[in-house]
Motif scaffolding. Structure first.
Motif, PDB file in Angstrom:
ATOM      1  N   SER B  80      31.881 -23.857 -47.810  1.00  0.00           N
ATOM      2  CA  SER B  80      33.157 -24.383 -48.299  1.00  0.00           C
ATOM      3  C   SER B  80      32.812 -25.485 -49.297  1.00  0.00           C
ATOM      4  CB  SER B  80      33.983 -24.936 -47.139  1.00  0.00           C
ATOM      5  OG  SER B  80      35.177 -25.532 -47.607  1.00  0.00           O
ATOM      6  N   ALA B  81      32.814 -25.123 -50.563  1.00  0.00           N
ATOM      7  CA  ALA B  81      32.266 -26.003 -51.587  1.00  0.00           C
ATOM      8  C   ALA B  81      32.981 -27.361 -51.639  1.00  0.00           C
ATOM      9  CB  ALA B  81      32.344 -25.328 -52.954  1.00  0.00           C
ATOM     10  N   THR B  82      32.198 -28.405 -51.832  1.00  0.00           N
ATOM     11  CA  THR B  82      32.734 -29.755 -52.007  1.00  0.00           C
ATOM     12  C   THR B  82      32.219 -30.328 -53.326  1.00  0.00           C
ATOM     13  OG1 THR B  82      30.893 -30.899 -50.950  1.00  0.00           O
ATOM     14  CG2 THR B  82      32.644 -30.091 -49.507  1.00  0.00           C
ATOM     15  N   SER B  83      32.874 -31.364 -53.817  1.00  0.00           N
ATOM     16  CA  SER B  83      32.474 -31.949 -55.109  1.00  0.00           C
ATOM     17  C   SER B  83      31.043 -32.498 -55.056  1.00  0.00           C
ATOM     18  CB  SER B  83      33.447 -33.049 -55.507  1.00  0.00           C
ATOM     19  OG  SER B  83      33.503 -34.059 -54.516  1.00  0.00           O
ATOM     20  N   SER B  84      30.599 -32.914 -53.867  1.00  0.00           N
ATOM     21  CA  SER B  84      29.230 -33.441 -53.738  1.00  0.00           C
ATOM     22  C   SER B  84      28.172 -32.347 -53.908  1.00  0.00           C
ATOM     23  CB  SER B  84      29.055 -34.120 -52.382  1.00  0.00           C
ATOM     24  OG  SER B  84      29.185 -33.181 -51.331  1.00  0.00           O
ATOM     25  N   GLN B  85      28.595 -31.106 -53.919  1.00  0.00           N
ATOM     26  CA  GLN B  85      27.668 -29.999 -54.121  1.00  0.00           C
ATOM     27  C   GLN B  85      27.592 -29.574 -55.592  1.00  0.00           C
ATOM     28  OE1 GLN B  85      29.426 -27.489 -51.003  1.00  0.00           O
ATOM     29  NE2 GLN B  85      27.492 -27.680 -49.858  1.00  0.00           N
ATOM     30  N   THR B  86      28.294 -30.279 -56.455  1.00  0.00           N
ATOM     31  CA  THR B  86      28.114 -30.103 -57.886  1.00  0.00           C
ATOM     32  C   THR B  86      26.693 -30.501 -58.224  1.00  0.00           C
ATOM     33  OG1 THR B  86      30.425 -30.454 -58.495  1.00  0.00           O
ATOM     34  CG2 THR B  86      28.760 -30.971 -60.166  1.00  0.00           C
ATOM     35  N   SER B  87      25.924 -29.576 -58.786  1.00  0.00           N
ATOM     36  CA  SER B  87      24.503 -29.815 -58.993  1.00  0.00           C
ATOM     37  C   SER B  87      23.915 -28.662 -59.792  1.00  0.00           C
ATOM     38  CB  SER B  87      23.804 -29.910 -57.620  1.00  0.00           C
ATOM     39  OG  SER B  87      22.448 -30.275 -57.767  1.00  0.00           O
ATOM     40  N   VAL B  88      22.644 -28.796 -60.095  1.00  0.00           N
ATOM     41  CA  VAL B  88      21.881 -27.679 -60.633  1.00  0.00           C
ATOM     42  C   VAL B  88      20.978 -27.173 -59.508  1.00  0.00           C
ATOM     43  CG1 VAL B  88      20.281 -26.871 -62.390  1.00  0.00           C
ATOM     44  CG2 VAL B  88      21.933 -28.668 -62.948  1.00  0.00           C
ATOM     45  N   TYR B  89      21.067 -25.890 -59.235  1.00  0.00           N
ATOM     46  CA  TYR B  89      20.326 -25.286 -58.137  1.00  0.00           C
ATOM     47  C   TYR B  89      19.181 -24.444 -58.682  1.00  0.00           C
ATOM     48  CZ  TYR B  89      24.121 -26.782 -55.160  1.00  0.00           C
ATOM     49  OH  TYR B  89      25.030 -27.558 -54.473  1.00  0.00           O
TER      50      TYR B  89
END
Lengths: 113, 112
Positions: B80-89
């Motif tokens: 369940s995506a959250t804004s804190s998971q905005t990143s480069v993977y």
């Protein structure tokens, strides 16, 4: 856990000069690796040095390892504009029989023409 | 990078939605890893795999799950995506433990 810490965080030099980046780490290691990352790209493996080695060369790259000081350095000789990138050191961490690499935050190198 | 591809390259998703990122390798390497890269934090390990159906947690695994049903594919799911998971993977592979890693080109994920 963050093992390796690079120094300096940023480095800007003239083309043709040598660039030296340092990495310090906290716990004992089996090997230490250096990677390069160009802007917007993935990391590229440059060189691996084992804990029983003191120095290693690859082309214009020279890596040293001092396990007594828990530090390593990466020297790029005769720098070129194409060397502009971020450079990361990574140390191996063993947990439960599995090895993982732990990366530092990197040194951003800029080569000015 | 040759032998390892990540998809998608870019994705924008809404908070609360599930998201799956794919890493595909053609090198037949045993070990696969998922990292995230954020300013000020460098690269941090999320999950890794040491064989088909064999996975384990990394440093920042909360909110993520992985699956590896075939040697060549390693999937990362944000439940369940959250804004804190905005990143480069980034996905990485290695043939043996103690080897250098080969990295994919990354997936830039934005959670709005």
């Amino acid at each position: 856990s963050q093992q390796g810490e690079e120094d300096p965080q940023a480095l800007s030099i003239q083309e043709g000069e040598n660039a030296t980046m340092n990495c310090s780490y906290k716990t004992s290691i089996n090997n230490l690796q250096w990677y390069r990352q160009n802007s917007g790209r993935g990391l590229v493996h440059l060189i691996l040095i084992r804990s029983n080695e003191r120095e290693k060369h690859s082309g214009r790259l020279r890596v040293t390892l001092d396990t007594s000081k828990k530090s390593s350095s990466l020297l790029i000789t005769a720098s070129r504009a194409a060397d502009t990138a971020s450079y990361f050191c990574a140390t191996d961490e063993w947990v439960g029989g599995a090895q993982k690499l732990v990366f530092g935050q990197g040194t951003r190198l800029t080569i000015n023409p | 990078d040759a032998g390892i591809t990540q998809s998608p390259r870019h994705k924008v998703t809404e908070t609360g939605t599930p998201v799956t990122l794919r890493c595909h390798q053609t090198e037949n390497h045993r070990y696969m890893y998922w990292y995230r890269q954020d300013p000020g934090h460098g690269l941090r390990l999320i999950h890794y795999s040491y064989g088909v159906k064999d996975t384990d947690k990394g440093e920042v695994s909360d909110g993520y799950s992985v699956s590896r049903s075939k040697t060549e594919d390693f999937l990362l799911t944000l439940e369940s995506a959250t804004s804190s998971q905005t990143s480069v993977y980034f996905c990485a592979i290695s043939e043996y433990q103690g080897d250098g890693y080969t990295f994919g080109s990354g997936t830039r994920l934005t959670v709005v």
